[in-house]
Write a protein that holds these residues in place. Structure first.
Motif, short mmCIF file in Angstrom:
data_model
loop_
_atom_site.label_atom_id
_atom_site.label_comp_id
_atom_site.label_asym_id
_atom_site.label_seq_id
_atom_site.Cartn_x
_atom_site.Cartn_y
_atom_site.Cartn_z
N PRO A 27 0.81 -1.22 0.00
CA PRO A 27 0.00 0.00 0.00
C PRO A 27 0.84 1.27 0.00
CG PRO A 27 -0.67 -1.46 1.79
CD PRO A 27 0.51 -2.07 1.15
N ILE A 28 1.94 1.27 0.76
CA ILE A 28 2.79 2.46 0.83
C ILE A 28 3.40 2.77 -0.53
CG2 ILE A 28 4.91 3.40 1.83
CD1 ILE A 28 4.24 1.87 4.39
N ALA A 29 3.87 1.72 -1.22
CA ALA A 29 4.52 1.92 -2.52
C ALA A 29 3.51 2.27 -3.61
CB ALA A 29 5.29 0.66 -2.91
N LYS A 30 2.29 1.75 -3.50
CA LYS A 30 1.32 1.90 -4.58
C LYS A 30 0.40 3.09 -4.39
CE LYS A 30 -1.87 -1.01 -7.21
NZ LYS A 30 -2.57 -2.30 -7.26
N TYR A 31 0.29 3.58 -3.19
CA TYR A 31 -0.65 4.65 -2.88
C TYR A 31 -0.42 5.89 -3.75
CZ TYR A 31 -3.47 7.80 0.06
OH TYR A 31 -4.40 8.70 0.52
N ALA A 32 0.83 6.32 -3.84
CA ALA A 32 1.15 7.53 -4.62
C ALA A 32 0.88 7.34 -6.10
CB ALA A 32 2.62 7.91 -4.40
N LEU A 33 1.15 6.15 -6.63
CA LEU A 33 0.94 5.89 -8.05
C LEU A 33 -0.55 5.93 -8.39
CD1 LEU A 33 2.64 5.28 -10.56
CD2 LEU A 33 2.20 2.85 -10.16
N MET A 34 -1.39 5.42 -7.48
CA MET A 34 -2.84 5.47 -7.69
C MET A 34 -3.37 6.90 -7.58
SD MET A 34 -4.10 2.40 -8.33
CE MET A 34 -2.67 2.23 -9.40
N MET A 35 -2.80 7.68 -6.69
CA MET A 35 -3.27 9.04 -6.47
C MET A 35 -2.77 10.02 -7.52
SD MET A 35 -5.37 9.60 -4.00
CE MET A 35 -5.93 9.24 -2.34
N LYS A 36 -1.71 9.69 -8.23
CA LYS A 36 -1.08 10.66 -9.13
C LYS A 36 -2.02 11.18 -10.22
CE LYS A 36 3.11 11.73 -11.68
NZ LYS A 36 2.87 13.13 -11.34
N PRO A 37 -2.80 10.34 -10.91
CA PRO A 37 -3.73 10.91 -11.89
C PRO A 37 -4.73 11.88 -11.27
CG PRO A 37 -3.45 8.56 -12.27
CD PRO A 37 -2.79 8.86 -10.95
N ILE A 38 -5.19 11.59 -10.05
CA ILE A 38 -6.13 12.50 -9.38
C ILE A 38 -5.42 13.81 -9.05
CG2 ILE A 38 -7.72 12.77 -7.45
CD1 ILE A 38 -7.79 9.77 -7.17
N VAL A 39 -4.18 13.71 -8.55
CA VAL A 39 -3.40 14.90 -8.22
C VAL A 39 -3.19 15.75 -9.47
CG1 VAL A 39 -1.11 15.69 -7.53
CG2 VAL A 39 -2.25 13.91 -6.21
N ASP A 40 -2.83 15.10 -10.58
CA ASP A 40 -2.59 15.84 -11.82
C ASP A 40 -3.87 16.53 -12.31
OD1 ASP A 40 0.06 15.14 -11.87
OD2 ASP A 40 -0.26 13.36 -13.08
N TRP A 41 -5.00 15.84 -12.17
CA TRP A 41 -6.27 16.42 -12.60
C TRP A 41 -6.62 17.64 -11.76
CZ3 TRP A 41 -11.05 16.53 -9.91
CH2 TRP A 41 -12.13 17.02 -10.66
#
Length: 428
Positions: free
Chosen positions: A312-326
């Protein structure tokens, strides 16, 4: 459009140029298929990011999915793996058509206009947000099994053990969400890939050395559990909204199909292996996460549970990145560092709130898999590809396979969503 100097900071809202075009009606227009790329992330680093986006929480829940559907449901896992791999290729083809397509919502806009963009954006962001929230729930559940008496006392206000651990994990995850550089994020992703292999090895060690054994025969087929099994299998392959980010960041975009092939092959093997091992070890007693079945006294069990925290720690940022970019592309976030940090922190905080409110990891992920993952990873790519490339006019094997995928997606979405909602209501 202002040209951008090539660097590693490639995200969803930054224009990129595709490498070649694939659709027949585009080729007929004489468009030069050789286009300069802007990404700088290497093939291997992109593969690490892709593996991390696919391999993660699913490896913990796939044994439970097999226990719900029975041995023959493994066939469904392979079918979903093949279908989602192909839809990943379709996403790439859609992005190859138009150099201005640089995100998942752009694909919906290119196919169906503003309404298509809105629908894709809603499904994409909601899916990624709930999946990331599931990571926090998973972390809290597993840490609580190791630290059942943990609690926090702030000014006389006591916070329960699970809530305390979720907050702690969120604080650890927060710095990874601040990472913009996809190359740097690939190093974080590598830990998640290694964690998946270690978890598989630890579970195998528990079965062989720690005396749990592999004596459960299980059921051949459980019709009543098939909707849940299908939903969780679909959840295992729910990374499609992240693919445009990976494609945009890649230096040699012609190799992206091989990235997808390696990622899907590796993840399918690990998923199937973990499902078989878990079902043989615990049978129908499997919980939503296999780590919750492991005895906490064993060293291998503790290794598996602790290692599961890395996913979860490693994958959390990758999942959130498209939302952050949007979010940042539609606000001042990209221009003001302070604003960016606040926006990302608020996003993580909202994820924590949902994680503390919803106590059902298995049922929540089943709902995400049925309603959101199937839509975003199967139905949307197929419909957008047919509309953008015009291949719906050509009767052939490709159209038959795409039609089968769409029908399968709608069936899983309707039946799985209904089943998941009923399970959540019954356990509230």
């Amino acid at each position: 459009m202002q040209p951008k100097q090539a660097n590693d900071d490639v995200s969803l809202n930054i224009p990129f140029l595709t490498d070649y075009e694939t659709c027949d009606h585009v080729k007929s227009k004489g468009v030069d298929p050789i286009i300069t790329t802007t990404g700088t992330t290497s093939f291997f680093k992109t593969t690490f990011n892709g593996l991390n986006s696919l391999s993660g929480v699913g490896i913990l829940s796939v044994p439970f999915a097999l226990s719900c559907g029975g041995w023959l449901s493994l066939i469904l896992l392979l079918i979903i793996a093949a279908a989602t791999f192909y839809t990943g290729i379709l996403i790439k083809r859609c992005m190859d058509v138009d150099r201005n397509i640089r995100s998942y919502p752009d694909i919906g806009d290119r196919a169906f206009g503003a309404k298509g963009r809105a629908v894709v954006s809603i499904f994409m962001n909601l899916e990624l947000f709930l999946v990331a929230t599931g990571f926090l729930i998973l972390a809290g559940d597993n840490l609580q099994s190791l630290l059942p008496n943990a609690e926090l006392d702030i000014c006389g206000v006591k916070i329960g053990g699970r809530e305390t651990l979720v907050l702690l994990v969120a604080l650890v995850m927060m710095p990874t969400v601040w990472i913009d550089n996809m190359t740097t994020l690939s190093y974080v992703s590598a830990t998640g890939v290694v964690a998946s292999v270690v978890i598989l090895g630890s579970v195998l060690w528990s079965g062989i050395v720690d005396g749990i054994g592999f004596d459960n025969k299980g059921e051949l087929l459980n019709w009543s559990g098939l909707p849940t099994a299908l939903s969780l299998y679909a959840f295992c392959y729910c990374a499609h909204p992240v693919f445009p980010t990976l494609y945009t960041s890649m230096r040699e975009k012609t190799q992206f199909s091989w990235v997808l092939f390696l990622c899907f092959s590796f993840c399918t093997v690990t998923y199937a292996s973990m499902a078989v091992l878990g079902y043989l070890m615990f049978g129908s007693e499997l919980q939503s996460q296999i780590t919750l079945n492991l005895p906490t006294k064993g060293l291998s069990s503790k290794v598996a549970i602790c290692t599961a925290m890395l996913n979860p720690i490693a994958k959390y940022a990758l999942m959130m990145k498209p939302i952050v970019d949007w979010i940042e592309s539609s606000s001042c976030g990209k221009r003001v560092v302070c604003c960016r940090s606040v926006a990302r922190s608020v996003l993580v905080g909202s994820s924590v709130f949902v994680a503390l409110t919803v106590p059902f990891f298995g049922y929540l992920m089943s709902l995400v898999g049925a309603f959101l993952s199937v839509t975003a990873s199967v139905v949307v790519p197929c419909l957008c590809y047919l509309k953008i490339c015009g291949n719906w006019r050509k009767l052939g094997c490709e159209l038959v396979f795409i039609s089968f995928s769409v029908v399968m997606g709608f069936v899983v979405m309707v039946v799985g969503t209904y089943t998941s909602l009923m399970q959540i209501v019954q356990n509230m």
